[in-house]
Write a protein that holds these residues in place. Sequence first.
Motif, PDB file in Angstrom:
ATOM      1  N   TYR A  63      26.057  30.120  45.377  1.00 19.89           N
ATOM      2  CA  TYR A  63      27.243  30.323  44.536  1.00 19.89           C
ATOM      3  C   TYR A  63      26.886  29.989  43.088  1.00 19.89           C
ATOM      4  O   TYR A  63      26.430  28.877  42.785  1.00 19.89           O
ATOM      5  CB  TYR A  63      28.367  29.419  45.051  1.00 19.89           C
TER       6      TYR A  63
ATOM      7  N   SER B 270      38.303  32.108  38.724  1.00 20.87           N
ATOM      8  CA  SER B 270      39.567  32.820  38.869  1.00 20.87           C
ATOM      9  C   SER B 270      40.309  32.879  37.541  1.00 20.87           C
ATOM     10  O   SER B 270      40.471  31.861  36.866  1.00 20.87           O
ATOM     11  CB  SER B 270      40.410  32.123  39.923  1.00 20.87           C
ATOM     12  N   GLY B 271      40.726  34.069  37.155  1.00 27.42           N
ATOM     13  CA  GLY B 271      41.462  34.239  35.901  1.00 27.42           C
ATOM     14  C   GLY B 271      40.585  34.142  34.677  1.00 27.42           C
ATOM     15  O   GLY B 271      41.092  33.954  33.562  1.00 27.42           O
TER      16      GLY B 271
ATOM     17  N   GLY C 257      32.751  38.334  41.127  1.00 27.83           N
ATOM     18  CA  GLY C 257      34.197  38.190  40.947  1.00 27.83           C
ATOM     19  C   GLY C 257      34.522  37.343  39.738  1.00 27.83           C
ATOM     20  O   GLY C 257      33.641  36.847  39.025  1.00 27.83           O
ATOM     21  N   GLY C 258      35.821  37.190  39.500  1.00 29.33           N
ATOM     22  CA  GLY C 258      36.297  36.359  38.402  1.00 29.33           C
ATOM     23  C   GLY C 258      36.725  37.164  37.193  1.00 29.33           C
ATOM     24  O   GLY C 258      35.894  37.781  36.513  1.00 29.33           O
TER      25      GLY C 258
ATOM     26  N   PHE D 274      36.655  31.612  51.809  1.00 29.66           N
ATOM     27  CA  PHE D 274      35.963  31.348  50.534  1.00 29.66           C
ATOM     28  C   PHE D 274      36.550  30.020  50.054  1.00 29.66           C
ATOM     29  O   PHE D 274      37.445  29.984  49.222  1.00 29.66           O
ATOM     30  CB  PHE D 274      36.260  32.514  49.588  1.00 29.66           C
TER      31      PHE D 274
ATOM     32  N   GLY E   5      41.311  38.807  42.690  1.00 31.56           N
ATOM     33  CA  GLY E   5      42.398  37.965  43.173  1.00 31.56           C
ATOM     34  C   GLY E   5      43.600  38.008  42.243  1.00 31.56           C
ATOM     35  O   GLY E   5      44.594  38.682  42.491  1.00 31.56           O
TER      36      GLY E   5
ATOM     37  N   ILE F 258      38.287  40.001  36.903  1.00 30.79           N
ATOM     38  CA  ILE F 258      38.225  41.472  36.947  1.00 30.79           C
ATOM     39  C   ILE F 258      39.646  42.003  37.081  1.00 30.79           C
ATOM     40  O   ILE F 258      40.379  41.621  37.994  1.00 30.79           O
ATOM     41  CB  ILE F 258      37.332  41.957  38.112  1.00 30.79           C
TER      42      ILE F 258
END
Length: 251
Positions: free
Chosen positions: A130, A179-180, A204-205, A79, A227, A207
């Motif tokens: 994406y 992310s985050g 995602g992101g 990714f 992540g 969670i």
Amino acid sequence: MSGKVYPILTSRKLAGKKSFAVLIDPDKISPQRLDTLIKLSLDAKVDFFFMGGSLVLTNNLNESILQIKKSCAIPVVLFPGNPSQLSPHADALLYLSLISGRNAELLIGQHVISAPAVKQSGLEVISTGYMVIDGGAPTTVSYISNAAPIPADKEDIALCTAMAGEMLGKKVIYMDAGSGARMPVSETMIRKVAENISVPLIVGGGIRKPETVYRNGKAGADVIVVGNAIEKEVNLIREIADAVHSVLVSV
Ligand code: 1GP
């Protein structure tokens, strides 16, 4: 190149099974910690490892993948934050086109540059639409991509973007709050998109909780990516995997 990862994704979706992907940033994990993470992931029946980060400053990508390959058969999917993050040891590559942005470089420019290396790698390539969704704070991906995210409450924009991505031939749609992110992608948005596309939907992101994961799966996410929360607390893997796998949908 064809391979095994996409057939796994589609057959799990057809069977109504939700998948859990643990996102590993090779910059942020030591070999010891990766060992622990692999053991916990095997135990919890994690479905995929996603590997990558927006930057990837170190040279650990190959080593980390080889370490995983030595100890388990969980598929490793790249990714990448940029086209230099390639490893022939992975099982597949999410070949990301940022369809939510209007930055030609990330829609097609970088792909033109990376195409020969990607082809030569022999990796299974999964064409990915994406979509970056506003997660309530500027994240690395929104900064690096230099593209405005889709506003969190504009479900119709997300829906039309995902539909366009599917009709343009993307094999999966990935909705990422970054992310985050402070706020993960909303269930309303996930539901609206999921009801209107037939390719697998990755979400995602930001969670952090098993409850969110469960509700996202119920709303229609096929693959849930975590992540940061696992970087902070590796033992969450079990609870999150159980939450993902407990989602039952009728197909
Ligand atoms: C980011 O979707 C991933 O691109 C995962 O985000 O690190 O916040 O879980 P987190």
